[in-house]
Scaffold this motif. Sequence first.
Motif: not given
Length: 190
Positions: A121-125, A152-153, A161-163, A175-176
């Motif tokens: 249900g989560i859109p890509m990108e 997830m990535v 990505i908001i953390n 990832y950074l």
Amino acid sequence: CFAGEYELPILRLTRSIPTRAIPFDKARAAKEQNQWVHFYIHDYRFECLWAHPEKYLPLLRKFDGVISPDFSLYRCMPLAMQIWNTYRNRALAYWLQKNGVDVIPNIRWGDERTFAFCFDGIPMESTVAISTGGCIQKKSDRFYFKQGLQAMVERLRPRTIINYSCMPREIFGPYLNAGMHIVQIPNYSI
């Protein structure tokens, strides 16, 4: 309209990037609404939203947007409860979007069993949100958090990505270093 075996509601893609967020249970008393509302708090503090979403819609519309609800997915929970809580997270996010609220999907996982549904249900990108709060205290917690973040990535290829909370280098460094756009929102304080 639905995704995956458990028919989770499909959310719209967003590119929004908040810089501040207030917990849902503090939103009613907030003097400033130029921030986002988050649900990285104990579930009982926002069960009321699940029970009566229409009651809270006017409040949530006052803010810049909402990071979708975060009903817990504890690894020790029966898998059926984890599926149910993922459904509730998506259903409320979908309903909020349908009612004009800008929503960043919150992603929550447990162990590898949850990877079969927790990204549905989560859109890509899209921009997505996660939180390390309370999720990386023990060595085993860090293992599962890192495993879920990688899954997830790979699956969603988020644009941003908001953390919410701390960003330990051991978890986010790869990832950074790869150039991924990760934004840290500090914990709320009065």
